[in-house]
Design an enzyme around this catalytic site. Structure first.
Site: not given
Length: 507
Positions: A14, A173
């Site tokens: 991420d 997301e």
């Protein structure tokens, strides 16, 4: 000139990046490990140095209730008017928040929480001074949700509205909002952070929409590709000083068949080009390779090889982590100068409590790690050693332990509900050198009386059994020193004189 992917190997998922002048700063997720949110610096986007963590105090990060793959989810880092901002989600306590600092290498502020549901928060500073806070996975549905906030207090100045639900992939997301030219671009990751992962993008004339999808989505994916890199997604854009555009994103490098990955989700880099219609294209029409053209990046030399931590500094180096919120009773750098001292807690490696555990990420398929341990357990159940750890249900360890009044050396494997002490033998000495040697397929454990002796093989375990596809979760393998009293606090300290980590190949 070319560079090699991943640019940050091992469990560093991420990624989010920002540039200040000629300096780049990058953060990644950290889940149940403390300190939280690893922080990196680079001059060329390729060679990264970890300069610390963003969340270094328990007042910033409570992991006391974090299970495996709980805790800190995807962060975003941004810079505005002399301040760095990092926003993230603690899914195990508090929700979405942000912190700030004028010097990223120093202390960051206490958390400012934002009353907005979802995960993977993004901060966008518009030219008129408005600050937009965007999250994904609202309780009402799935997609990117947004509000305006007061950056001084974190209070919402508007309601929370749905921006875009993506192109139909599951789990839209990791939203990131940018203003580039006359357009506001909203980037999402869809398909889940597994083999169907992909990056999609939409744009609008306004920061609050409506957003129109790019006609050639996804702009990055390796789904159904015969590639050494998979699960590419969760991207963030940055522009270099020369005007070039780049994307950082996560990916995995599975091994074997069926494919399994145990190093975790790693950080990759790719150039970004733009179509005549003004849409971004990541890499080679949405795919990337292990070797990529560097363009005009001012590549700098990278050092690899042996790193040995002698524990003779006042603080642990940035690569070291605790499992959940650390208990100060469990460890010390001053109890015996020049050693890391671990005092075994009640928790074992099979528990989700606060174990006496100090570890570093496995960042290479092939490596050798070894540590000198001095430990003379006085009570039954006391144990200390080296562990290769994915989570509390999947790990291998070699350790010195006291059982039934006798001191032993043992090698144990824990795989789900199955566990077994594979080998054990009497060990009368107070010190030992423990080691693990890994390649793509197996971890091989050994011991020696001292560092001048070749290790004696004492057991092995398959790498694939610690892979996410088997063990589950969002993290990667750690190599750690640990101690436990097996249900009660240990009275015997475990002294680790050093730990060496030697790489044998490129990441």
């Amino acid at each position: 000139m070319h560079y090699h992917n991943p640019v940050i190997s091992g469990f560093h998922p991420d990624p989010s990046v920002c540039r200040v002048g000629e300096d780049y700063y990058l953060v990644t997720s950290s889940f149940e490990y403390f300190p939280g949110v690893p922080l990196f610096h680079s001059k060329d986007l390729v060679h990264w140095e970890q300069i610390g963590h963003v969340l270094t105090r328990e007042g910033q990060l409570d992991l006391s209730r974090a299970g495996s793959s709980g805790g800190i989810y995807a962060p975003t880092i941004r810079y505005r008017n002399g301040l760095f901002y990092m926003t993230t989600t603690n899914v195990s306590g508090g929700g979405n928040f942000y912190v700030c600092a004028d010097d990223p290498r120093g202390e960051w502020s206490d958390p400012i929480f934002v009353d907005q549901p979802g995960i993977d928060p993004d901060l966008f500073f518009d030219e008129d001074g408005s600050v937009y806070y965007t999250t994904s996975h609202d309780a009402k549905g799935q997609g990117a949700y947004q509000s305006r906030i007061d950056i001084r207090t974190g209070k919402r100045l508007s309601g929370v509205s749905l921006l875009w639900q993506g192109t139909g992939g599951q789990y839209p997301e990791a939203p990131h909002l940018y203003r580039i030219g006359d357009w506001y671009y909203l980037m999402l990751s869809e398909g889940g952070t597994e083999y169907g992962h992909m990056v999609t993008v939409a744009r609008s004339a306004r920061p609050d929409g409506p957003f129109v999808a790019c006609p050639h989505n996804p702009i990055l994916t390796h789904r159904s590709r015969l590639k050494p890199i998979h699960a590419t997604g969760h991207a963030d854009l940055v522009q270099g000083p020369d005007g070039s555009w780049w994307a950082v994103f996560l990916g995995i490098r599975p091994a074997g068949y069926p494919a399994r990955h145990h190093l975790g989700r790693e950080t990759f880099l790719a150039p970004v080009t733009w179509t005549e219609e003004g849409w971004p294209v990541i890499g080679d029409d949405g795919t990337i390779g292990e070797t990529m053209p560097a363009g005009n990046l001012p590549l700098r030399p990278k050092t690899e090889g042996t790193t040995t931590e002698g524990f003779d500094r006042a603080a642990l180096a940035p690569c070291w982590n605790f499992l959940r919120s650390p208990d100060p009773r469990n460890w010390s750098l001053t109890a015996k100068p020049g050693c890391l001292t671990l005092f075994g807690s009640e928790a074992t490696l099979n528990d989700t409590g606060v174990a006496a555990f100090v570890g570093r990420r496995q960042q290479h398929f092939s490596f050798r790690a070894s540590a000198r341990l001095t430990f003379a357990p006085e009570r039954d159940g006391e144990e200390a050693g080296l562990v290769v750890y994915m989570n509390e249900r999947f790990h291998y360890e070699i350790a010195v332990a006291r059982q039934a009044g006798a001191r032993k050396l043992l090698f144990r494997r824990r795989l789900g509900t199955l566990w077994k002490v594979e080998h054990e033998m009497p060990w009368p000495a107070d010190s030992i050198v423990l080691s693990v040697h890994a390649d793509t397929n197996a971890y091989r454990f050994g011991f020696a009386e001292n560092e001048d002796r070749a290790p004696v093989r004492f057991g092995q375990g398959e790498c694939s059994m610690l892979a996410t596809e088997v063990a589950g979760g969002f993290t990667g393998v750690f190599i750690a020193m640990y101690a436990t009293g097996s249900g009660t606090r240990s009275v015997t300290p475990a002294y680790f004189d050093w730990l060496g980590y030697e790489t044998e190949t490129r990441p």
